[in-house]
Scaffold this active site. Structure first.
Site, PDB file in Angstrom:
ATOM      1  N   ARG A 163      -8.582  -0.125   4.446  1.00 60.51           N
ATOM      2  CA  ARG A 163      -7.802   0.713   4.083  1.00 60.51           C
ATOM      3  C   ARG A 163      -6.430   0.121   3.426  1.00 60.51           C
ATOM      4  NH1 ARG A 163      -6.030   5.441   7.302  1.00 60.51           N
ATOM      5  NH2 ARG A 163      -4.765   5.774   5.497  1.00 60.51           N
ATOM      6  N   ARG A 222      -1.109  15.353  12.725  1.00 52.72           N
ATOM      7  CA  ARG A 222      -0.027  14.687  11.502  1.00 52.72           C
ATOM      8  C   ARG A 222       0.479  15.953  10.733  1.00 52.72           C
ATOM      9  NH1 ARG A 222      -1.436   9.390   9.965  1.00 52.72           N
ATOM     10  NH2 ARG A 222       0.164   9.581   8.784  1.00 52.72           N
ATOM     11  N   ASP A 243       4.360   0.800  11.894  1.00 54.64           N
ATOM     12  CA  ASP A 243       3.370   0.446  11.224  1.00 54.64           C
ATOM     13  C   ASP A 243       3.453  -1.415  12.071  1.00 54.64           C
ATOM     14  OD1 ASP A 243       3.211   1.591   8.358  1.00 54.64           O
ATOM     15  OD2 ASP A 243       3.018   2.299   9.995  1.00 54.64           O
ATOM     16  N   ILE A 284       2.672  18.904   8.721  1.00 49.71           N
ATOM     17  CA  ILE A 284       3.110  18.673   7.366  1.00 49.71           C
ATOM     18  C   ILE A 284       4.204  19.782   7.218  1.00 49.71           C
ATOM     19  CG2 ILE A 284       1.153  17.522   6.138  1.00 49.71           C
ATOM     20  CD1 ILE A 284       0.546  20.391   4.995  1.00 49.71           C
ATOM     21  N   CYS A 303      -5.228  12.714  12.528  1.00 49.12           N
ATOM     22  CA  CYS A 303      -5.916  11.745  12.201  1.00 49.12           C
ATOM     23  C   CYS A 303      -5.730  10.677  13.278  1.00 49.12           C
ATOM     24  CB  CYS A 303      -5.385  10.998  10.850  1.00 49.12           C
ATOM     25  SG  CYS A 303      -4.047  10.007  10.969  1.00 49.12           S
ATOM     26  N   LYS A 337       0.966  -1.330   0.045  1.00 51.42           N
ATOM     27  CA  LYS A 337      -0.038   0.213   0.003  1.00 51.42           C
ATOM     28  C   LYS A 337       0.956   1.215   0.057  1.00 51.42           C
ATOM     29  CE  LYS A 337      -1.560   1.468   3.846  1.00 51.42           C
ATOM     30  NZ  LYS A 337      -1.193   3.256   4.331  1.00 51.42           N
ATOM     31  N   ASN A 338       1.876   1.296   0.920  1.00 55.14           N
ATOM     32  CA  ASN A 338       2.471   2.497   1.116  1.00 55.14           C
ATOM     33  C   ASN A 338       3.812   2.910  -0.184  1.00 55.14           C
ATOM     34  OD1 ASN A 338       1.149   3.038   3.072  1.00 55.14           O
ATOM     35  ND2 ASN A 338       2.590   2.262   4.641  1.00 55.14           N
TER      36      ASN A 338
HETATM   37  C1  EPZ Z   1       4.184   6.941   6.290  1.00 59.69           C
HETATM   38  O1  EPZ Z   1       3.312   7.975   7.004  1.00 59.69           O
HETATM   39  C2  EPZ Z   1       3.340   5.800   6.113  1.00 59.69           C
HETATM   40  N1  EPZ Z   1       1.958   6.047   5.458  1.00 59.69           N
HETATM   41  C3  EPZ Z   1       2.689   5.377   7.537  1.00 59.69           C
HETATM   42  O2  EPZ Z   1       2.075   4.097   7.316  1.00 59.69           O
HETATM   43  C4  EPZ Z   1       4.054   5.027   8.404  1.00 59.69           C
HETATM   44  O3  EPZ Z   1       3.762   4.801   9.680  1.00 59.69           O
HETATM   45  C5  EPZ Z   1       4.917   6.177   8.480  1.00 59.69           C
HETATM   46  O4  EPZ Z   1       5.348   6.655   7.004  1.00 59.69           O
HETATM   47  C6  EPZ Z   1       6.391   5.907   9.042  1.00 59.69           C
HETATM   48  O5  EPZ Z   1       6.979   4.706   8.539  1.00 59.69           O
HETATM   49  C7  EPZ Z   1       2.292   5.988   3.701  1.00 59.69           C
HETATM   50  O6  EPZ Z   1       3.464   5.557   3.327  1.00 59.69           O
HETATM   51  C8  EPZ Z   1       0.867   6.358   3.228  1.00 59.69           C
HETATM   52  P1  EPZ Z   1       6.111  10.344   8.312  1.00 59.69           P
HETATM   53  P2  EPZ Z   1       4.013   9.368   6.790  1.00 59.69           P
HETATM   54  O7  EPZ Z   1       6.066  11.605   7.560  1.00 59.69           O
HETATM   55  O8  EPZ Z   1       4.615   9.818   5.461  1.00 59.69           O
HETATM   56  C9  EPZ Z   1       6.057  13.638  11.677  1.00 59.69           C
HETATM   57  C10 EPZ Z   1       0.059   2.920   7.874  1.00 59.69           C
HETATM   58  O9  EPZ Z   1      -0.161   2.238   8.660  1.00 59.69           O
HETATM   59  N2  EPZ Z   1       6.098  14.570  10.807  1.00 59.69           N
HETATM   60  O10 EPZ Z   1       7.611   9.687   8.113  1.00 59.69           O
HETATM   61  O11 EPZ Z   1       2.742  10.340   7.268  1.00 59.69           O
HETATM   62  C11 EPZ Z   1       4.912  12.930  11.915  1.00 59.69           C
HETATM   63  O12 EPZ Z   1       3.979  13.617  12.818  1.00 59.69           O
HETATM   64  C12 EPZ Z   1       0.481   4.163   7.726  1.00 59.69           C
HETATM   65  O13 EPZ Z   1       0.214   2.189   6.389  1.00 59.69           O
HETATM   66  C13 EPZ Z   1       6.335  15.949  11.179  1.00 59.69           C
HETATM   67  O14 EPZ Z   1       6.348  16.299  11.970  1.00 59.69           O
HETATM   68  O15 EPZ Z   1       5.064   9.427   8.089  1.00 59.69           O
HETATM   69  C14 EPZ Z   1       5.410  11.672  12.542  1.00 59.69           C
HETATM   70  O16 EPZ Z   1       5.576  11.669  13.871  1.00 59.69           O
HETATM   71  C15 EPZ Z   1       0.188   4.737   9.117  1.00 59.69           C
HETATM   72  N3  EPZ Z   1       6.153  16.716   9.991  1.00 59.69           N
HETATM   73  C16 EPZ Z   1       6.709  11.447  12.005  1.00 59.69           C
HETATM   74  O17 EPZ Z   1       7.147  12.785  11.587  1.00 59.69           O
HETATM   75  C17 EPZ Z   1       6.131  16.529   8.674  1.00 59.69           C
HETATM   76  O18 EPZ Z   1       5.991  17.350   7.973  1.00 59.69           O
HETATM   77  C18 EPZ Z   1       6.873  10.175  10.959  1.00 59.69           C
HETATM   78  O19 EPZ Z   1       5.876  10.750   9.884  1.00 59.69           O
HETATM   79  C19 EPZ Z   1       5.756  15.186   8.439  1.00 59.69           C
HETATM   80  C20 EPZ Z   1       5.867  14.215   9.465  1.00 59.69           C
END
Ligand code: EPZ
Length: 422
Positions: A401, A124, A309, A126, A119, A25-26
């Site tokens: 999902r 979350r 995850d 960005i 969520c 998925k990811n």
């Molecule tokens: C991806 O989410 C995955 N989703 C998540 O899988 C996975 O848990 C995560 O990476 C970590 O491996 C997809 O790939 C679609 P991050 P993402 O940006 O990109 C913080 C599942 O269950 N952060 O690496 O959202 C954030 O809050 C899903 O399949 C900021 O602070 O994860 C978190 O604490 C859930 N600012 C950490 O970084 C930002 O601008 C990691 O988030 C972006 C992120």
């Protein structure tokens, strides 16, 4: 009309047999976002039938390209995209729609999306995405929950040091950089296998990218991208999920298609709990003991360390093991919502901030529980399979999902499971 469904599971049956993995998925979500950069048709093979993939296809159609499924593949047409916005309902339905941002700006020079919002995993933000795009020449304004982006002339390459190896931010920057003017260097990039898979797809379309999977990724902008055929890698988190389902029931089985190198941090956890793992020609076999031993310490970190995850999934295992396990969730601040539901099944778990202490019980008991998020929902399914008696799991749209045909795959392993309308 929204039909609310639930899963009914009678626990206690030893699971045995083979389970074939879906595409990741990811990996497929950023690849579908990347397809809007392409001038020619893209043929994405091994695309799982997931609601998140359907949302991505709806976004692609909204932007102006055709997108349709042909069996296990999705075909994205060669039309030009004509829009630069993602409707709020689509953004809310799937947080990872943010990965379209860089690609829309690269193609249209501007983009309007609503903030993806918090969520089930807590806030979350960005901010890392936004600051990187600003460094590439994007003017960004945020008000009333709407993000408006506009480049002065063309996206330009930049040196971007990520404060955290964010998966989504790394993907967004890559998608903004492949058609930008000049070279982009991302340091402290995320190294997940799904990012490597995305860059394999982009390179087959003519992108110039090196270093994916390492902490420094270099992208040299090109004029345009063709289309490509791409087969998506197997879903490593789905693999861990089915290994856990087999393990909690003291069963034995084979996970077809898993790449062991993608789950290197989790294999020792299964072995420490008493499972025997063996590489096979087509994947990995697992044989579980009558009762699992507790794994002392599990800390989630970015790849290649133990994946966040898998945290809820392995916690379900440890809830019915011999001994005590300590979990530390370092990636997301709000990723323990499944604990209250596991406690309804008799789990003995104490959580405070990022730490959760799990004292394994002899046997969980079936109960009515509700999925709180995708992996938390999977954890409840796994717990129900090991539990004594019947469980009813609601809010299973979260599970759909990320898991294609979860009840069909578990039934094939011998589980007593049914999906019913509630
Ligand atoms: C991806 O989410 C995955 N989703 C998540 O899988 C996975 O848990 C995560 O990476 C970590 O491996 C997809 O790939 C679609 P991050 P993402 O940006 O990109 C913080 C599942 O269950 N952060 O690496 O959202 C954030 O809050 C899903 O399949 C900021 O602070 O994860 C978190 O604490 C859930 N600012 C950490 O970084 C930002 O601008 C990691 O988030 C972006 C992120």
């Amino acid at each position: 009309m929204l039909i609310l469904e639930k899963l009914i599971i009678d626990g206690g049956t030893r699971l045995c047999g083979e389970v074939k993995l879906q595409g990741a998925k990811n990996s497929v979500l950023p690849i579908l976002a990347a397809s809007i950069l392409c001038d020619d048709e893209c043929y994405i093979d091994n695309c799982p039938r997931l609601s998140d993939c359907n949302v991505s296809m709806r976004i692609i159609r909204h932007l102006g390209k055709s997108a349709y499924r042909d069996g296990g593949s999705v075909i994205i047409g060669n039309e030009e995209i004509t829009k630069n916005d993602i409707p709020e309902d689509m953004m809310r339905e799937m947080r990872s729609s943010i990965t379209f941002l860089g690609a829309i700006i690269a193609k249209m020079g501007e983009a309007k999306i609503s903030l993806p919002g918090g969520c089930e995993l807590g806030p979350r933000p960005i901010d890392i995405h936004i600051s990187a795009l600003k460094q590439m020449g994007v003017d960004i304004s945020e008000n009333h929950g709407l993000i408006e982006c506009k480049v002065r002339d063309k996206l330009r390459g930049a040196m971007i040091a990520l404060p955290y190896p964010s998966v989504g931010a790394t993907e967004n920057i890559i998608l903004a950089a492949v058609l930008a003017k000049g070279t982009t260097i991302i340091s402290n990039a995320a190294k997940e296998p799904e990012i490597v898979d995305l860059t394999i797809f982009l390179r087959s379309c003519g992108a110039k990218i090196i270093g994916a999977g390492e902490s420094t990724v270099i992208i040299c902008g090109v004029e345009s991208l063709s289309g490509a055929y791409h087969k998506v890698i197997p879903d490593r988190i789905e693999a861990i999920s089915y290994m856990s389902a087999i393990a909690i029931t003291g069963g034995t089985g084979e996970v077809i298609g898993v790449l062991p190198e993608h789950i290197m941090a989790v294999i020792p956890i299964f072995e420490e709990s008493g499972c025997k793992l063996q590489s096979t020609d087509s994947g990995l076999s697992i044989t579980a003991p009558e009762r699992l031993g507790a794994v002392k310490y599990i800390r989630t970190m970015p790849y290649p360390a133990f994946p966040t995850d898998a945290q809820a999934i392995i916690m379900a295992l440890m809830a019915q093991s011999m001994g005590t396990s300590v979990f530390v969730e370092t990636v997301f601040s709000g990723r323990y919502k499944h604990i209250a539901e596991l406690q309804r099944m008799g789990a003995n778990i104490k959580a405070e901030d990022r730490v959760a202490v799990v004292s394994g019980v002899e046997r969980l008991s079936g109960a009515s529980v509700s999925a709180t998020d995708l992996r938390g929902g999977a954890a409840l399914v796994i717990a129900a399979l090991g539990a004594d008696g019947r469980s009813e799991i609601s809010n299973i749209h979260y599970i759909d999902r990320g898991y294609e045909n979860i009840e069909g795959k578990l039934k094939k392993l011998g589980a007593c499971i049914a999906r019913v309308n509630s």
